[in-house]
Design an enzyme around this catalytic site. Structure first.
Site, short mmCIF file in Angstrom:
data_model
loop_
_atom_site.label_atom_id
_atom_site.label_comp_id
_atom_site.label_asym_id
_atom_site.label_seq_id
_atom_site.Cartn_x
_atom_site.Cartn_y
_atom_site.Cartn_z
N SER A 144 0.83 -1.20 0.00
CA SER A 144 0.00 0.00 0.00
C SER A 144 0.87 1.25 0.00
CB SER A 144 -0.95 -0.05 1.19
OG SER A 144 -1.95 0.94 1.09
N GLU A 238 -9.73 -3.54 -6.51
CA GLU A 238 -9.12 -2.43 -5.76
C GLU A 238 -9.34 -1.11 -6.46
OE1 GLU A 238 -5.38 -2.68 -3.88
OE2 GLU A 238 -5.04 -4.76 -4.45
#
Length: 298
Positions: A144, A238
């Site tokens: 991330s 995502e």
């Protein structure tokens, strides 16, 4: 991934009080609690360390030979998380890849806005040789926002003409702070982990409101030339999917060896659900094989 597995994870996330877009100091404790709830396996040794002035943890499996080192950067939208909160995924990667993992406590925004996190990453990487670590047997990795820190580190090292690591491993990297990818819109309903609204608040904490500064601190728009062999893993559900696809395209155009590994219907940093999602285990095995090969060839 079975429907039951996916629904169990979705319900667990829905029941969590964690709000990625919430007040920083309140949510930090919840983030740590969520990511640090599982006990460390008894054969995993976790040792505090410093790389130059940057604190971190050494995560390794006892009585197992190591083929190399992973320099790991935790996630948390540039404002949450710690080396401790990443021990679970670090230990899993260490076990599967036969490496030791150094997970780094880089400084967090808003107390330390950009480029503090990248500055710490560079300082940590440059300190490795003094600890006896050969960069040719290092894989730089991150999840991330930690993927953004990792990519920013690599770009700085290459621009300075310093020896790069053997490879890079990025899990669902957040590298476009302008939030301009189409998947911000097309995957909004499917992604039950991350939202554009939450990310926008974290961008202000990390890079401010100036558009030029936000773009400057987005590693997606940095120079990809000369970067090491890279594996990018991301889920198709995502909002950050296009960060990965655009990075892969840029690396290809720059003649960098890259593998884009997209898992259908998986969401943000799904590798952390290894043991609960079949595809998470499979992805971790592929990542570990990549790391092991890169370190052993160094």
């Amino acid at each position: 991934m079975s429907r039951e597995q996916r629904e169990a994870i979705r319900q667990r996330r829905a029941a969590s009080p964690l709000d990625l877009g919430g007040e920083v100091h309140e949510q930090r404790a919840l983030f740590e609690q969520l990511l640090s709830h599982s006990p460390v396996p008894p054969d995993v040794v976790v040792t505090p360390t410093h790389l130059d002035t940057v604190p971190g943890l050494v995560v390794e499996v006892a009585d197992r030979p190591s083929v190399g080192t992973v320099l790991y950067f935790h996630g948390g939208a540039y404002v949450f998380g710690s080396a401790r909160s990443s021990v679970g995924i670090a230990a899993d990667l260490a076990r599967r890849s036969q490496t030791r993992v150094l997970t780094v406590d880089y400084r967090l925004a808003p107390e330390h806005p950009a480029p503090a996190a990248t500055d710490d990453a560079v300082r940590a990487y440059r300190a490795l040789p003094a600890t006896g670590v050969d960069p040719r047997r290092v894989v730089v990795a991150g999840e991330s926002a930690g993927g953004g820190v990792a990519l920013g580190l690599l770009q700085r090292i290459v621009a300075a003409g310093e020896p790069p690591p053997a490879a890079a491993l990025l899990f669902s990297p957040w590298i476009d702070l302008t939030l301009s990818g189409d998947s911000m819109r097309t995957r909004a309903e499917a992604d039950f982990i991350v939202s554009r609204t939450a990310l926008r608040r974290r961008v202000r904490d990390y890079a401010g409101d100036d558009e030029a500064a936000v773009r400057r601190h987005s590693p997606l728009f940095g120079d990809p030339r000369g970067l090491p062999t890279t594996l990018i893993q991301v889920g198709s559900h995502e909002v950050l999917l296009d960060d990965s696809t655009r990075l892969a395209a840029g690396l290809v155009a720059a003649d960098v060896s890259v593998t884009l590994d997209v898992t259908a219907e998986a969401t943000h940093v799904f590798q952390s659900f290894a043991g609960s999602w079949d595809e998470a285990d499979e992805a971790m095995n592929r990542a570990a094989a990549f790391v092991h090969t890169a370190c052993a060839a160094g």
